[in-house]
Design a protein around this motif. Structure first.
Motif, short mmCIF file in Angstrom:
data_model
loop_
_atom_site.label_atom_id
_atom_site.label_comp_id
_atom_site.label_asym_id
_atom_site.label_seq_id
_atom_site.Cartn_x
_atom_site.Cartn_y
_atom_site.Cartn_z
N ALA A 46 0.82 -1.20 0.00
CA ALA A 46 0.00 0.00 0.00
C ALA A 46 0.86 1.25 0.00
N LEU A 47 1.91 1.26 0.80
CA LEU A 47 2.82 2.41 0.82
C LEU A 47 3.53 2.58 -0.51
N LEU A 48 3.87 1.45 -1.15
CA LEU A 48 4.48 1.52 -2.47
C LEU A 48 3.54 2.17 -3.48
N LEU A 49 2.27 1.78 -3.44
CA LEU A 49 1.29 2.36 -4.35
C LEU A 49 1.09 3.85 -4.07
N VAL A 50 1.09 4.22 -2.81
CA VAL A 50 0.95 5.63 -2.46
C VAL A 50 2.13 6.44 -2.99
N THR A 51 3.34 5.90 -2.84
CA THR A 51 4.54 6.60 -3.31
C THR A 51 4.51 6.82 -4.81
N ALA A 52 3.85 5.93 -5.54
CA ALA A 52 3.80 6.06 -7.00
C ALA A 52 3.07 7.34 -7.44
N PHE A 53 2.26 7.93 -6.56
CA PHE A 53 1.53 9.16 -6.90
C PHE A 53 2.26 10.42 -6.45
N TRP A 54 3.41 10.28 -5.82
CA TRP A 54 4.20 11.44 -5.41
C TRP A 54 5.05 11.93 -6.58
N TYR A 55 5.78 12.99 -6.35
CA TYR A 55 6.58 13.56 -7.45
C TYR A 55 7.89 14.11 -6.89
N ILE A 56 8.81 14.38 -7.79
CA ILE A 56 10.14 14.90 -7.44
C ILE A 56 10.16 16.40 -7.67
N ASP A 57 10.61 17.13 -6.68
CA ASP A 57 10.78 18.58 -6.84
C ASP A 57 11.95 18.85 -7.78
N PHE A 59 13.65 21.42 -8.29
CA PHE A 59 14.70 22.31 -7.77
C PHE A 59 15.54 21.63 -6.70
N THR A 60 14.90 20.95 -5.75
CA THR A 60 15.62 20.31 -4.65
C THR A 60 15.88 18.82 -4.87
N SER A 61 15.23 18.23 -5.87
CA SER A 61 15.34 16.79 -6.17
C SER A 61 14.87 15.92 -5.01
N LYS A 62 13.99 16.48 -4.18
CA LYS A 62 13.43 15.72 -3.08
C LYS A 62 12.04 15.20 -3.45
N VAL A 63 11.68 14.10 -2.81
CA VAL A 63 10.36 13.51 -3.04
C VAL A 63 9.32 14.33 -2.28
N ILE A 64 8.29 14.77 -3.00
CA ILE A 64 7.25 15.58 -2.41
C ILE A 64 5.96 14.78 -2.38
N PRO A 65 5.36 14.55 -1.19
CA PRO A 65 4.06 13.87 -1.15
C PRO A 65 3.00 14.69 -1.87
N GLY A 66 2.19 14.03 -2.61
CA GLY A 66 1.13 14.69 -3.36
C GLY A 66 0.34 13.69 -4.16
N PHE A 67 -0.27 14.16 -5.22
CA PHE A 67 -1.04 13.26 -6.09
C PHE A 67 -0.84 13.69 -7.53
N THR A 68 -0.21 12.82 -8.32
CA THR A 68 -0.03 13.06 -9.74
C THR A 68 0.00 11.73 -10.47
N LEU A 69 -0.51 11.74 -11.69
CA LEU A 69 -0.50 10.55 -12.54
C LEU A 69 0.64 10.57 -13.55
N ASP A 70 1.53 11.56 -13.43
CA ASP A 70 2.61 11.70 -14.41
C ASP A 70 3.54 10.48 -14.40
N ASN A 71 3.74 9.88 -13.25
CA ASN A 71 4.63 8.72 -13.18
C ASN A 71 4.06 7.55 -13.97
N PHE A 72 2.77 7.30 -13.86
CA PHE A 72 2.14 6.22 -14.61
C PHE A 72 2.09 6.55 -16.10
N VAL A 73 1.88 7.81 -16.43
CA VAL A 73 1.89 8.21 -17.84
C VAL A 73 3.27 7.96 -18.44
N LEU A 74 4.32 8.26 -17.67
CA LEU A 74 5.68 8.03 -18.15
C LEU A 74 5.95 6.54 -18.34
#
Length: 295
Positions: A46-57, A59-74
């Motif tokens: 479940a945590l793995l699936l949640v992480t799949a919707f996060w994104y990388i900043d 500017f800082t190259s840090k993982v930012i919690p959020g919700f995006t489908l860009d990773n699956f689109v890629l």
């Protein structure tokens, strides 16, 4: 003056308590496996699936919690990722089919034709890869198929050269690694087939391959399905073999996940969904055959 003594109160044994309360027995029996299954396995997925919707900043190259489908689109639009996914699926299926083709005749010979000492020798030979370490077995196959390795030395008089480090070597190595998981259930299932079925098939005029196709395989189907679940899923998630014996053009899903786990964890998490989906689809297909209910 008389004194009265009250009898000491005896405590109920734990067995009596468990006997009277069925729910306590059930909790005691299932608490540890459910803790492992839910707390470590399902929660991790479940945590793995949640992480799949996060994104990388950016500017800082840090993982930012959020919700995006860009990773699956890629993952589903990048040609390299699609090619790698299909290659991994093909490798897993090839390992499964190759293991089954080797396991059926070998199981028939061991269970019905081999002498006791030969059966023992073959049983040791089948389980021998399980005795060695995982990396040791991979390095052994790497040494075998290297340019100056054993295979080329053996076939040099015939003018034959080995496949080198390629996708063929990956399939052969994975078959070598996971073949015992197919061979053992098949052998066990064949031993349970009555000998008179083979005699009846021969009396009716059936040849060897006809007997295997019409008598043995239908009875072996649950064992083949059980073995294929292991060979397919284990091959699907492997990437160390591709790294050591696959060469530059034999990347698998695990290779891309490993390369992105530090650079872009959300993309790695999104790509991890693909082998999970492959395994779920495979289990659903095998369930439709009815073999899982007969296992």
């Amino acid at each position: 003056m008389t004194t009265t003594t009250t009898p000491a109160r005896t405590s109920k044994p734990l067995s009596t308590l468990l006997y009277r309360h069925r729910w306590m027995r059930l909790v005691g029996l299932l608490s540890l496996p459910l803790t492992w299954l839910i707390g470590l396995y399902i929660v991790s997925l479940a945590l793995l699936l949640v992480t799949a919707f996060w994104y990388i900043d950016s500017f800082t190259s840090k993982v930012i919690p959020g919700f995006t489908l860009d990773n699956f689109v890629l993952v589903f639009s990048e040609p390299a990722y699609i090619t790698t996914s299909l290659r991994t699926l093909g490798v897993a299926l090839a390992v499964t089919v190759l293991s089954a083709l080797f396991a059926v005749p070998l199981g028939i010979f061991m269970a019905k034709l081999a002498s006791p000492w030969m059966r023992a020798v073959l049983a040791v030979a089948i389980t021998l890869p399980l005795w060695a370490g995982y990396l040791v077995k991979i390095l052994a196959m790497r040494i075998t198929f290297t340019e100056e390795g054993f295979f080329n030395w053996l076939m040099a008089p015939l003018g034959i050269t080995g496949p080198g480090f390629s996708i063929v070597t990956v399939v052969l190595t994975l078959t070598y690694l996971w073949f015992p998981y197919m061979a053992l259930p098949v052998y066990t299932a064949i031993r349970q087939i009555p000998v008179n079925l083979f005699d009846a098939s021969a009396d009716l005029g059936a040849q060897g391959f006809t007997t295997i196709r019409t008598v043995v395989l239908p009875l072996l189907w649950p064992a083949l399905i059980a073995g294929s679940v292991f060979t397919f899923s284990l091959s699907l998630g492997d990437y160390i073999v591709a790294r050591f014996v696959g060469g530059a053009n034999a990347q698998m899903i695990g290779s891309i996940i490993a390369s992105n786990i530090n650079l872009n964890p959300p993309v790695a998490a999104a790509f991890s969904v693909i082998p999970i989906a492959f395994v779920v689809i495979y289990l659903l297909v095998t369930r439709r055959t009815g073999a899982l209910e007969r296992m």
